[in-house]
Design a protein around this motif. Structure first.
Motif, short mmCIF file in Angstrom:
data_model
loop_
_atom_site.label_atom_id
_atom_site.label_comp_id
_atom_site.label_asym_id
_atom_site.label_seq_id
_atom_site.Cartn_x
_atom_site.Cartn_y
_atom_site.Cartn_z
N VAL A 40 0.85 -1.19 0.00
CA VAL A 40 0.00 0.00 0.00
C VAL A 40 0.88 1.24 0.00
N SER A 41 0.57 2.15 -0.92
CA SER A 41 1.23 3.46 -0.97
C SER A 41 0.13 4.51 -1.12
N SER A 42 0.32 5.66 -0.47
CA SER A 42 -0.73 6.69 -0.49
C SER A 42 -0.12 8.08 -0.45
N THR A 43 -0.96 9.05 -0.75
CA THR A 43 -0.57 10.45 -0.66
C THR A 43 -1.80 11.28 -0.37
N ILE A 44 -1.60 12.42 0.28
CA ILE A 44 -2.69 13.34 0.59
C ILE A 44 -2.32 14.71 0.02
N GLY A 103 -8.27 -6.09 -11.69
CA GLY A 103 -6.84 -6.35 -11.78
C GLY A 103 -6.22 -6.57 -10.41
N SER A 104 -4.91 -6.70 -10.39
CA SER A 104 -4.19 -6.92 -9.13
C SER A 104 -3.89 -5.63 -8.39
N THR A 105 -4.26 -4.49 -8.97
CA THR A 105 -3.99 -3.19 -8.36
C THR A 105 -5.30 -2.46 -8.14
N ASP A 106 -5.51 -1.99 -6.92
CA ASP A 106 -6.72 -1.24 -6.57
C ASP A 106 -6.36 0.22 -6.32
N LEU A 107 -7.20 1.10 -6.84
CA LEU A 107 -6.97 2.55 -6.71
C LEU A 107 -8.14 3.19 -6.01
N GLY A 123 -11.76 19.91 4.84
CA GLY A 123 -10.92 20.72 3.97
C GLY A 123 -10.93 20.16 2.56
N PRO A 124 -10.40 20.91 1.64
CA PRO A 124 -10.38 20.46 0.24
C PRO A 124 -9.25 19.46 -0.01
N PHE A 125 -9.37 18.27 0.63
CA PHE A 125 -8.31 17.27 0.51
C PHE A 125 -8.62 16.31 -0.63
N VAL A 126 -7.57 15.78 -1.20
CA VAL A 126 -7.66 14.70 -2.19
C VAL A 126 -6.77 13.58 -1.69
N TYR A 127 -7.40 12.44 -1.43
CA TYR A 127 -6.67 11.31 -0.87
C TYR A 127 -6.51 10.24 -1.96
N VAL A 128 -5.29 9.76 -2.12
CA VAL A 128 -4.98 8.74 -3.12
C VAL A 128 -4.34 7.57 -2.41
N GLU A 129 -4.86 6.38 -2.66
CA GLU A 129 -4.30 5.16 -2.08
C GLU A 129 -4.27 4.07 -3.14
N VAL A 130 -3.13 3.38 -3.23
CA VAL A 130 -2.96 2.30 -4.20
C VAL A 130 -2.58 1.05 -3.44
N ASP A 131 -3.31 -0.02 -3.71
CA ASP A 131 -3.06 -1.33 -3.10
C ASP A 131 -2.75 -2.30 -4.22
N SER A 132 -1.55 -2.90 -4.20
CA SER A 132 -1.12 -3.76 -5.29
C SER A 132 -0.30 -4.92 -4.75
N THR A 133 -0.17 -5.96 -5.57
CA THR A 133 0.66 -7.10 -5.21
C THR A 133 2.13 -6.84 -5.49
N SER A 134 2.44 -5.71 -6.13
CA SER A 134 3.82 -5.33 -6.43
C SER A 134 4.13 -4.01 -5.77
N ALA A 135 5.24 -3.96 -5.05
CA ALA A 135 5.63 -2.71 -4.39
C ALA A 135 5.93 -1.62 -5.41
N GLN A 137 4.75 -1.38 -8.46
CA GLN A 137 3.50 -0.97 -9.11
C GLN A 137 2.74 0.00 -8.24
N ALA A 138 2.71 -0.22 -6.95
CA ALA A 138 2.00 0.68 -6.04
C ALA A 138 2.60 2.08 -6.08
N VAL A 139 3.92 2.18 -6.04
CA VAL A 139 4.58 3.49 -6.06
C VAL A 139 4.37 4.18 -7.41
N ASP A 140 4.48 3.42 -8.50
CA ASP A 140 4.35 4.00 -9.84
C ASP A 140 2.94 4.52 -10.07
N VAL A 141 1.94 3.79 -9.64
CA VAL A 141 0.56 4.23 -9.86
C VAL A 141 0.26 5.48 -9.05
N VAL A 142 0.74 5.57 -7.82
CA VAL A 142 0.53 6.78 -7.01
C VAL A 142 1.16 7.98 -7.72
#
Length: 281
Positions: A40-44, A103-107, A123-135, A137-142
């Motif tokens: 899991v990789s995420s950003t706010i 697929g194997s990656t959830d967004l 607040g005007p937040f945008v939350y992004v979270e990627v769950d993948s079977t590949s570390a 892939q998770a970073v790249d998609v974020v």
């Protein structure tokens, strides 16, 4: 209720319970090994307004004047957040970013409602979270989703004809996090495999035991319904050509002979000599 009690008794019975538990543990361990680790990789990010408040000139007729339509709306920056979330909800867009459906990656892209770190915060937040079977892939998609959100926000403002000086921008509140390995899916899968295997093993043992008991009960009922078998009389053995001894109904020897035997009679002649002759009785 009787079914569950019977399963509990079978579990406590060593001949059934021990093999069932061992089989369930083996299946659970195999399931835990086969299920891949999820990363899991995420950003706010937050939509930030410009310094001028979105208005550069009160004279809307001036070519350089006017304001940002996104900021003129009643909801303010929430409109910009909702626009971005809806734009990233299109399946084609998600597939382009590396998170296709099934697929194997959830967004996940939302306003922070699913983030524990943003609970109670508005607040005007945008939350992004990627769950993948590949570390990786998770970073790249974020990273791709972050760039796409920035481009999407700029494109929407250009379409609305907002002056460049009034553009709202996306700023990182929490930069993309390194991928964290999550074992929740593995643990849950192994636990479900353990319970299901144990239940199936005990259910099969219960069915076989009940079937055996029913079969034994039917056999006993059929045996009770049949009349008792009468033993057959075995013929008396013949010894040296002699006929078998006749017996009466009580099993004792019958004194009355069934055949006639020749009798020898001694007769005395007139001259005083004796002679013998056979007579059949």
């Amino acid at each position: 209720m009787n079914f569950w009690k019977a399963l509990l008794r079978l579990l406590l019975w060593k001949r059934v319970g021990v093999p069932a538990v061992l089989l369930a543990v083996v299946v659970s361990a195999a399931t835990f090994t086969l299920i891949p680790v999820r990363y899991v990789s995420s950003t706010i990010m937050m939509v930030s307004p410009p310094v001028n408040g979105g208005v550069v000139n009160r004279n809307v007729a001036s070519p350089a004047g006017g304001g940002n339509p996104l900021l003129i709306q009643t909801e303010g920056l929430s409109t910009a957040v909702a626009t971005l979330v809806l734009a990233l909800s299109v399946e084609e867009t998600r597939a382009e970013l590396g998170a296709p459906q099934d697929g194997s990656t959830d967004l996940v892209v939302n306003d922070g409602a699913s983030s524990p770190r943003l609970i109670g915060m508005s607040g005007p937040f945008v939350y992004v979270e990627v769950d993948s079977t590949s570390a990786k892939q998770a970073v790249d998609v974020v990273a791709r989703v972050r760039e796409r959100l920035i481009d999407e926000l700029d494109a929407r403002q250009r379409e609305l004809g907002a002056p460049t000086a009034t553009y709202v921008v996306l700023m990182d509140i929490v930069p993309p996090t390194p991928p964290e390995a999550g074992y929740t899916s593995k643990i849950m899968g192994a636990a479900m495999a353990l319970v299901l295997t144990l239940f199936l093993a005990l259910s099969i043992a219960y069915g076989l035991r009940k079937r055996r008991r029913n079969k034994a009960a039917r056999a006993a009922a059929e045996a009770a319904a049949e009349p008792p078998a009468v033993p057959e009389r075995k013929p008396e053995p013949v010894v040296n050509g002699a006929k078998p001894i006749a017996r009466n109904g009580s099993g004792e020897e019958d004194d009355m002979p069934t055949d006639s035997f020749p009798a020898v009679v001694l007769e005395e002649g007139a001259n005083g000599e004796s002679a013998t002759r056979e007579r059949t009785g």
